[in-house]
Motif scaffolding. Structure first.
Motif, PDB file in Angstrom:
ATOM      1  N   GLU A 117     -22.340  20.468 -50.240  1.00  0.00           N
ATOM      2  CA  GLU A 117     -21.650  19.268 -50.713  1.00  0.00           C
ATOM      3  C   GLU A 117     -20.299  19.620 -51.330  1.00  0.00           C
ATOM      4  O   GLU A 117     -19.542  18.772 -51.756  1.00  0.00           O
ATOM      5  CB  GLU A 117     -22.503  18.547 -51.756  1.00  0.00           C
ATOM      6  N   ILE A 118     -20.066  20.934 -51.420  1.00  0.00           N
ATOM      7  CA  ILE A 118     -18.846  21.420 -52.052  1.00  0.00           C
ATOM      8  C   ILE A 118     -17.946  22.009 -50.971  1.00  0.00           C
ATOM      9  O   ILE A 118     -18.381  22.825 -50.159  1.00  0.00           O
ATOM     10  CB  ILE A 118     -19.185  22.515 -53.089  1.00  0.00           C
ATOM     11  N   SER A 119     -16.692  21.587 -50.955  1.00  0.00           N
ATOM     12  CA  SER A 119     -15.759  22.138 -49.979  1.00  0.00           C
ATOM     13  C   SER A 119     -15.308  23.522 -50.436  1.00  0.00           C
ATOM     14  O   SER A 119     -15.353  24.494 -49.686  1.00  0.00           O
ATOM     15  CB  SER A 119     -14.564  21.193 -49.850  1.00  0.00           C
ATOM     16  N   LEU A 120     -14.886  23.578 -51.691  1.00  0.00           N
ATOM     17  CA  LEU A 120     -14.337  24.837 -52.212  1.00  0.00           C
ATOM     18  C   LEU A 120     -14.830  25.055 -53.625  1.00  0.00           C
ATOM     19  O   LEU A 120     -14.844  24.102 -54.413  1.00  0.00           O
ATOM     20  CB  LEU A 120     -12.815  24.727 -52.251  1.00  0.00           C
ATOM     21  N   HIS A 121     -15.275  26.267 -53.925  1.00  0.00           N
ATOM     22  CA  HIS A 121     -15.427  26.550 -55.343  1.00  0.00           C
ATOM     23  C   HIS A 121     -14.951  27.951 -55.684  1.00  0.00           C
ATOM     24  O   HIS A 121     -14.986  28.854 -54.853  1.00  0.00           O
ATOM     25  CB  HIS A 121     -16.826  26.218 -55.883  1.00  0.00           C
ATOM     26  N   VAL A 122     -14.404  28.052 -56.882  1.00  0.00           N
ATOM     27  CA  VAL A 122     -13.943  29.355 -57.348  1.00  0.00           C
ATOM     28  C   VAL A 122     -14.687  29.670 -58.639  1.00  0.00           C
ATOM     29  O   VAL A 122     -15.021  28.773 -59.411  1.00  0.00           O
ATOM     30  CB  VAL A 122     -12.410  29.405 -57.581  1.00  0.00           C
ATOM     31  N   GLU A 123     -14.971  30.949 -58.805  1.00  0.00           N
ATOM     32  CA  GLU A 123     -15.719  31.395 -59.995  1.00  0.00           C
ATOM     33  C   GLU A 123     -15.013  32.584 -60.609  1.00  0.00           C
ATOM     34  O   GLU A 123     -14.677  33.542 -59.887  1.00  0.00           O
ATOM     35  CB  GLU A 123     -17.102  31.904 -59.578  1.00  0.00           C
ATOM     36  N   GLY A 124     -14.790  32.508 -61.889  1.00  0.00           N
ATOM     37  CA  GLY A 124     -14.225  33.646 -62.630  1.00  0.00           C
ATOM     38  C   GLY A 124     -12.908  34.142 -62.058  1.00  0.00           C
ATOM     39  O   GLY A 124     -12.607  35.333 -62.114  1.00  0.00           O
ATOM     40  N   LEU A 125     -12.111  33.218 -61.511  1.00  0.00           N
ATOM     41  CA  LEU A 125     -10.870  33.619 -60.840  1.00  0.00           C
ATOM     42  C   LEU A 125      -9.826  34.103 -61.855  1.00  0.00           C
ATOM     43  O   LEU A 125      -9.587  33.447 -62.865  1.00  0.00           O
ATOM     44  CB  LEU A 125     -10.314  32.420 -60.065  1.00  0.00           C
ATOM     45  N   LYS A 126      -9.225  35.262 -61.539  1.00  0.00           N
ATOM     46  CA  LYS A 126      -8.229  35.848 -62.450  1.00  0.00           C
ATOM     47  C   LYS A 126      -7.037  36.357 -61.677  1.00  0.00           C
ATOM     48  O   LYS A 126      -7.201  36.953 -60.604  1.00  0.00           O
ATOM     49  CB  LYS A 126      -8.825  37.066 -63.169  1.00  0.00           C
ATOM     50  N   LYS A 127      -5.856  36.101 -62.215  1.00  0.00           N
ATOM     51  CA  LYS A 127      -4.654  36.737 -61.674  1.00  0.00           C
ATOM     52  C   LYS A 127      -3.697  37.014 -62.822  1.00  0.00           C
ATOM     53  O   LYS A 127      -3.254  36.089 -63.517  1.00  0.00           O
ATOM     54  CB  LYS A 127      -3.967  35.822 -60.644  1.00  0.00           C
ATOM     55  N   TYR A 128      -3.449  38.286 -63.081  1.00  0.00           N
ATOM     56  CA  TYR A 128      -2.485  38.670 -64.102  1.00  0.00           C
ATOM     57  C   TYR A 128      -1.263  39.261 -63.402  1.00  0.00           C
ATOM     58  O   TYR A 128      -1.404  40.054 -62.473  1.00  0.00           O
ATOM     59  CB  TYR A 128      -3.068  39.755 -65.035  1.00  0.00           C
ATOM     60  N   PHE A 129      -0.065  38.865 -63.866  1.00  0.00           N
ATOM     61  CA  PHE A 129       1.156  39.448 -63.310  1.00  0.00           C
ATOM     62  C   PHE A 129       1.731  40.436 -64.319  1.00  0.00           C
ATOM     63  O   PHE A 129       1.884  40.098 -65.492  1.00  0.00           O
ATOM     64  CB  PHE A 129       2.202  38.360 -63.040  1.00  0.00           C
ATOM     65  N   ALA A 130       2.064  41.609 -63.828  1.00  0.00           N
ATOM     66  CA  ALA A 130       2.679  42.610 -64.716  1.00  0.00           C
ATOM     67  C   ALA A 130       4.142  42.242 -64.928  1.00  0.00           C
ATOM     68  O   ALA A 130       4.829  41.855 -63.989  1.00  0.00           O
ATOM     69  CB  ALA A 130       2.571  43.992 -64.084  1.00  0.00           C
ATOM     70  N   VAL A 131       4.593  42.339 -66.174  1.00  0.00           N
ATOM     71  CA  VAL A 131       6.012  42.144 -66.458  1.00  0.00           C
ATOM     72  C   VAL A 131       6.589  43.529 -66.721  1.00  0.00           C
ATOM     73  O   VAL A 131       6.122  44.239 -67.615  1.00  0.00           O
ATOM     74  CB  VAL A 131       6.208  41.229 -67.684  1.00  0.00           C
ATOM     75  N   ARG A 132       7.562  43.915 -65.906  1.00  0.00           N
ATOM     76  CA  ARG A 132       8.112  45.273 -66.000  1.00  0.00           C
ATOM     77  C   ARG A 132       9.508  45.227 -66.590  1.00  0.00           C
ATOM     78  O   ARG A 132      10.277  44.329 -66.309  1.00  0.00           O
ATOM     79  CB  ARG A 132       8.143  45.926 -64.617  1.00  0.00           C
ATOM     80  N   ARG A 133       9.804  46.219 -67.422  1.00  0.00           N
ATOM     81  CA  ARG A 133      11.112  46.246 -68.075  1.00  0.00           C
ATOM     82  C   ARG A 133      11.702  47.639 -68.011  1.00  0.00           C
ATOM     83  O   ARG A 133      10.976  48.625 -67.912  1.00  0.00           O
ATOM     84  CB  ARG A 133      10.972  45.870 -69.558  1.00  0.00           C
ATOM     85  N   GLY A 134      13.035  47.676 -68.135  1.00  0.00           N
ATOM     86  CA  GLY A 134      13.734  48.955 -68.308  1.00  0.00           C
ATOM     87  C   GLY A 134      13.934  49.705 -67.013  1.00  0.00           C
ATOM     88  O   GLY A 134      13.485  49.298 -65.944  1.00  0.00           O
ATOM     89  N   PHE A 135      14.628  50.823 -67.157  1.00  0.00           N
ATOM     90  CA  PHE A 135      15.008  51.644 -66.009  1.00  0.00           C
ATOM     91  C   PHE A 135      13.786  52.121 -65.227  1.00  0.00           C
ATOM     92  O   PHE A 135      13.776  52.164 -64.005  1.00  0.00           O
ATOM     93  CB  PHE A 135      15.828  52.832 -66.527  1.00  0.00           C
ATOM     94  N   PHE A 136      12.733  52.488 -65.947  1.00  0.00           N
ATOM     95  CA  PHE A 136      11.537  53.021 -65.278  1.00  0.00           C
ATOM     96  C   PHE A 136      10.532  51.932 -64.905  1.00  0.00           C
ATOM     97  O   PHE A 136       9.452  52.226 -64.425  1.00  0.00           O
ATOM     98  CB  PHE A 136      10.855  54.075 -66.158  1.00  0.00           C
ATOM     99  N   GLN A 137      10.955  50.685 -65.143  1.00  0.00           N
ATOM    100  CA  GLN A 137      10.098  49.559 -64.755  1.00  0.00           C
ATOM    101  C   GLN A 137       8.685  49.706 -65.321  1.00  0.00           C
ATOM    102  O   GLN A 137       7.694  49.506 -64.627  1.00  0.00           O
ATOM    103  CB  GLN A 137      10.053  49.419 -63.220  1.00  0.00           C
ATOM    104  N   ARG A 138       8.641  50.088 -66.606  1.00  0.00           N
ATOM    105  CA  ARG A 138       7.328  50.217 -67.249  1.00  0.00           C
ATOM    106  C   ARG A 138       6.735  48.834 -67.467  1.00  0.00           C
ATOM    107  O   ARG A 138       7.463  47.864 -67.668  1.00  0.00           O
ATOM    108  CB  ARG A 138       7.486  50.903 -68.618  1.00  0.00           C
ATOM    109  N   VAL A 139       5.417  48.763 -67.455  1.00  0.00           N
ATOM    110  CA  VAL A 139       4.748  47.487 -67.694  1.00  0.00           C
ATOM    111  C   VAL A 139       4.889  47.137 -69.184  1.00  0.00           C
ATOM    112  O   VAL A 139       4.409  47.860 -70.051  1.00  0.00           O
ATOM    113  CB  VAL A 139       3.256  47.559 -67.304  1.00  0.00           C
TER     114      VAL A 139
END
Ligand SMILES: Nc1ncnc2c1ncn2[C@@H]1O[C@H](COP(=O)(O)OP(=O)(O)OP(=O)(O)O)[C@@H](O)[C@H]1O
Ligand SMILES: [Mg+2]
Length: 323
Positions: free
Chosen positions: A3-25
């Protein structure tokens, strides 16, 4: 049959933000932080929240345009979280997306007819059947047969969105993700497009994940609504329940921002005070506490779980859970 078209469970997406010359996280944007959602078949799940709360990231994860960091995506009872790239084409015929800005998503150098036919080519139809289907699709979305020979810039915003919908429908999807489909349109045109989406759902039995920052718009179409804030679902309820008795202070604030003629003056989210915390540095405890008029010490210190306040109504807040 599910009866369900789509379900998501515990979905996670983290984006790293990088800075500086060495692109450190330098930190992580928790764009989608442990989300559970379900789109019932032939119905609409509304996903509502302010800009940057992670709505489009959910859409891109579901369409497998982004890889999730954790969680499961199940479509029509089938786990598609790790579907190999060779199977994605077939999946994308079943799941389509309608974007906010059809101008950006329609090829400006192709006529609307050519764009729609591109979708029809995937359906392995004869040339004659393709022409017939093109006419049928244009009629279905309220465009004239002559529109097929025109280019996107020759259309109004509402007509372009109709063309975008026709293109999405050309591959006969069963789930359509609408990501702010009316946000760029005038209010009167918004209503026409929403009515069109509703008609198409009734006729074709489509399931919708309908994304908007505007609770008013979400209310017209949705059977269930999830209210999202900084990557988390704050309240999840049947649309009627949410509009009649919103439990989370954030949903209450969003609702109070919906203009109602009888209410006279319009109150807005500004009535909450506080600022949206940086998605880079979400507060510990409840993510909403910095703006919440009822925040207590424990809201700042302890993460809040989901509570069931009745039937199918879930809320991520201590207060309504205890009352
Ligand atoms: N590819 C990416 N890399 C880094 N950060 C990203 C990326 N995509 C999204 N983000 C961040 O993730 C958060 C959620 O973004 P998302 O586009 O999902 O929000 P949204 O709710 O759709 O917002 P809007 O209403 O403005 O469309 C934002 O802070 C955004 O800056
Ligand atoms: Mg978005």
């Amino acid at each position: 049959m599910s009866e369900i078209s789509l379900h998501v469970e515990g979905l996670k997406k983290y984006f790293a933000v990088r800075r500086g010359f060495f692109q450190r996280v330098a930190g992580w944007v928790k764009a989608v932080d442990n989300i559970d959602l379900a789109v019932p078949k032939g119905k609409t799940l509304g996903l509502v929240g302010e800009s940057g709360c992670g709505k489009s990231t959910v859409a891109r994860l579901v369409l497998r345009l982004l890889e999730p960091d954790a969680g499961r995506i199940v479509y029509e009872g089938r786990d598609i979280t790790h579907l190999p790239p060779r199977d994605l084409n077939a999946l994308r015929k079943e799941m389509q997306i309608v974007f906010q800005d059809p101008y950006g998503s329609l090829n400006p150098r192709m006529t609307i007819g050519q764009t729609i036919k591109e979708g029809l080519r995937k359906m392995r139809l004869s040339k004659g059947a393709r022409r017939e289907r093109l006419e049928e699709l244009l009629q279905m979305v309220g465009l004239s047969a002559g529109s097929a020979d025109r280019y996107p810039h020759e259309f109004s915003g509402g007509q372009r969105q109709r063309a975008g919908i026709a293109r999405a429908l050309s591959v006969e999807p069963s789930l359509v993700i609408c990501d702010e489909p009316v946000s760029a349109l005038d209010v009167s045109i918004q209503a026409q497009i929403i009515n069109l989406l509703k008609d198409l759902q009734d006729r074709l039995g489509l399931s919708y994940l309908f994304i908007s920052h505007d609770l008013n718009v979400v209310g017209y179409l949705s059977d269930r609504v999830a209210v999202m804030y900084l990557g988390q679902i704050m309240e999840y309820a049947d649309a009627d329940d949410l509009f009649e008795s919103p439990c989370h202070p954030y949903s209450q604030a969003l609702l109070s921002a919906v203009p109602r003629p009888e209410a006279g003056a319009k109150r807005g989210l500004s009535s909450l005070g506080g600022e949206v915390p940086s998605p880079l540095d979400p507060p510990p405890g409840c993510k909403f506490q910095a703006r919440c008029p009822y925040a207590e010490v424990r809201c700042r210190e302890e993460p809040v779980a989901f509570y069931r306040v009745g039937g199918n109504h879930l809320v991520r807040c201590w207060k309504p859970a205890e009352s």
